[in-house]
Scaffold this motif. Structure first.
Motif, short mmCIF file in Angstrom:
data_model
loop_
_atom_site.label_atom_id
_atom_site.label_comp_id
_atom_site.label_asym_id
_atom_site.label_seq_id
_atom_site.Cartn_x
_atom_site.Cartn_y
_atom_site.Cartn_z
N VAL A 39 32.60 20.19 -32.17
CA VAL A 39 33.08 20.49 -33.51
C VAL A 39 32.57 21.85 -33.96
CG1 VAL A 39 33.22 18.05 -34.14
CG2 VAL A 39 31.12 19.35 -34.63
N ALA A 40 33.19 22.38 -35.02
CA ALA A 40 32.71 23.63 -35.62
C ALA A 40 31.34 23.40 -36.26
CB ALA A 40 33.71 24.10 -36.68
N PRO A 41 30.52 24.45 -36.36
CA PRO A 41 29.17 24.29 -36.92
C PRO A 41 29.14 23.61 -38.29
CG PRO A 41 29.39 26.45 -35.92
CD PRO A 41 30.75 25.83 -35.87
N PHE A 42 30.15 23.85 -39.10
CA PHE A 42 30.20 23.26 -40.44
C PHE A 42 30.15 21.74 -40.40
CE2 PHE A 42 32.77 21.47 -43.92
CZ PHE A 42 32.13 22.01 -45.02
N TRP A 43 30.65 21.13 -39.31
CA TRP A 43 30.80 19.68 -39.25
C TRP A 43 29.68 18.99 -38.48
CZ3 TRP A 43 33.98 17.77 -42.60
CH2 TRP A 43 35.12 18.50 -42.99
N VAL A 44 28.75 19.72 -37.91
CA VAL A 44 27.74 19.10 -37.05
C VAL A 44 26.91 18.06 -37.80
CG1 VAL A 44 25.62 19.51 -35.73
CG2 VAL A 44 27.58 21.04 -35.47
N LYS A 45 26.42 18.42 -38.97
CA LYS A 45 25.53 17.51 -39.70
C LYS A 45 26.23 16.19 -40.01
CE LYS A 45 22.18 17.62 -43.46
NZ LYS A 45 21.60 18.45 -44.55
N LYS A 46 27.49 16.27 -40.44
CA LYS A 46 28.24 15.06 -40.79
C LYS A 46 28.43 14.16 -39.57
CE LYS A 46 32.49 13.40 -42.89
NZ LYS A 46 31.74 12.53 -43.82
N PHE A 47 28.81 14.75 -38.45
CA PHE A 47 29.10 13.92 -37.29
C PHE A 47 27.84 13.47 -36.56
CE2 PHE A 47 33.29 15.50 -38.21
CZ PHE A 47 34.03 14.33 -38.09
N ARG A 48 26.73 14.14 -36.78
CA ARG A 48 25.46 13.59 -36.30
C ARG A 48 25.15 12.31 -37.08
NH1 ARG A 48 23.77 12.35 -32.33
NH2 ARG A 48 23.82 14.46 -31.50
N ARG A 49 25.39 12.31 -38.38
CA ARG A 49 25.18 11.09 -39.17
C ARG A 49 26.10 9.98 -38.69
NH1 ARG A 49 25.06 14.61 -43.86
NH2 ARG A 49 27.20 13.94 -44.33
N GLU A 50 27.35 10.33 -38.38
CA GLU A 50 28.31 9.31 -37.94
C GLU A 50 27.93 8.73 -36.57
OE1 GLU A 50 30.64 8.12 -39.74
OE2 GLU A 50 30.69 9.55 -41.38
N LEU A 51 27.48 9.58 -35.66
CA LEU A 51 27.10 9.12 -34.33
C LEU A 51 25.75 8.43 -34.31
CD1 LEU A 51 28.19 12.04 -31.95
CD2 LEU A 51 28.90 9.65 -31.74
N GLY A 52 24.87 8.85 -35.21
CA GLY A 52 23.50 8.37 -35.16
C GLY A 52 22.68 9.17 -34.14
N ASP A 53 21.41 8.86 -34.07
CA ASP A 53 20.52 9.63 -33.22
C ASP A 53 20.43 9.11 -31.79
OD1 ASP A 53 19.83 11.38 -35.27
OD2 ASP A 53 18.26 10.04 -36.01
N THR A 54 20.97 7.91 -31.54
CA THR A 54 20.78 7.31 -30.23
C THR A 54 22.07 7.18 -29.41
OG1 THR A 54 21.00 5.08 -31.17
CG2 THR A 54 18.78 6.01 -31.04
N HIS A 55 23.20 7.53 -29.99
CA HIS A 55 24.47 7.41 -29.25
C HIS A 55 24.45 8.37 -28.06
CE1 HIS A 55 28.72 7.23 -28.28
NE2 HIS A 55 28.81 6.18 -29.06
N PRO A 56 24.89 7.92 -26.88
CA PRO A 56 24.82 8.78 -25.69
C PRO A 56 25.80 9.94 -25.66
CG PRO A 56 25.93 6.71 -25.19
CD PRO A 56 25.38 6.57 -26.57
#
Length: 212
Positions: A39-56
Motif C-alpha cells: 500500500v501507499a505510505p499514507f495507508w500503512v498505519k491503518k492496515f497494520r491495525r487491520e492485520l494486527g502485529d502477528t499476522h504472517p
C-alpha cells in the motif's frame, strides 16, 4: 490457482485507489493466504491495525515512489515513518535519473544507507528498478549495486509506466539476479500459466494489482 496464492502480493498503488478497494484486497490476502499487501505510505498505519502485529502476511510500502529522484534524506524520513507505522517490508524506487548521470556513484551510497536503516529494524528491503528504461548493461549494474548493498529483493517495475507483460523479459530478469536475492515481478496481464512459469523459474513474489 490456489497453489499460487502464497506467492502473490496484492499491490494497490494507483492514484485512484479507494479504501473499499483496499479492504477487498486485504480480505483476499487474509482469506486466501497470499504473501502480502503493498500500500501507499499514507495507508500503512491503518492496515497494520487491520492485520494486527502477528499476522504472517507482509505489509509493504513504497519509498521514493514513483521515480526515485527524491533526496536521500527525504527517503530516510519516509522509511522512518513507514517503519513506525508498522511496515514489515520497504520497497525503495531506484533513482533512475541519477543512474543516467555522473551522479550514479551516489546510488551505492544511498542504497547502503537505506538498507542499513531497514535491516536495523529486522525488516525486508526491496529495490525497485524501472527496467523498461534500462538497457541490459544498466540492469546488470543496478542489480550488482543492490546486491552488494544487501537488498533482500529486486523488483522489475514500479507498475507506473504503461507496459505489456512479457514472460520472456521477466524470466531474463530472474536469470540476471543472483539466487541469493529474491525477485518480485509485476505480473498484471499475465495468465495463470505464465504465473506458474515464473514460480517454477524461482520468482518469489508476484505483484498483482487486480482482484480474484
Amino acid at each position: 490457482m490456489n497453489h499460487l496464492f502464497p506467492y502473490i502480493e496484492r499491490t494497490l498503488l494507483h492514484p485512484g485507489v479507494t479504501i473499499n478497494e483496499q479492504y477487498e484486497a486485504l480480505d483476499e490476502v487474509t482469506q486466501l493466504g497470499m504473501a502480502g499487501l503493498t500500500v501507499a505510505p499514507f495507508w500503512v498505519k491503518k492496515f497494520r491495525r487491520e492485520l494486527g502485529d502477528t499476522h504472517p502476511a507482509i505489509l509493504s510500502t513504497v519509498i521514493g515512489y514513483p521515480f526515485g529522484y527524491q533526496r536521500t534524506e527525504a527517503k530516510q524520513t519516509e522509511i522512518e515513518w513507514a517503519l513506525k507505522d508498522g511496515a514489515s517490508e520497504i520497497e525503495v524506487v531506484l533513482n533512475t535519473s541519477a543512474l543516467f548521470s555522473p551522479a550514479s556513484v551516489w546510488l551505492k551510497i544511498e542504497l547502503a544507507k537505506l538498507v542499513s536503516m531497514v535491516h536495523a529494524q529486522e525488516k525486508f528491503f526491496t529495490v525497485i528498478l524501472e527496467t523498461s528504461l534500462l538497457d541490459q548493461e544498466q540492469i546488470r549494474t543496478v542489480i550488482k549495486l543492490a546486491t552488494d548493498a544487501g537488498a533482500d529483493f529486486l523488483k522489475n517495475s514500479t507498475g507506473v509506466l504503461p507496459a505489456t507483460f512479457s514472460l520472456e523479459t521477466a524470466l531474463q530478469f530472474r536469470q540476471l539476479v543472483p539466487q541469493s536475492v529474491g525477485v518480485k515481478i509485476v505480473a498484471d496481464g499475465a495468465t495463470e500459466e505464465q504465473l506458474e512459469e515464473l514460480v517454477k523459474a524461482g520468482v518469489e513474489r508476484l505483484a498483482l494489482g487486480h482482484t480474484f
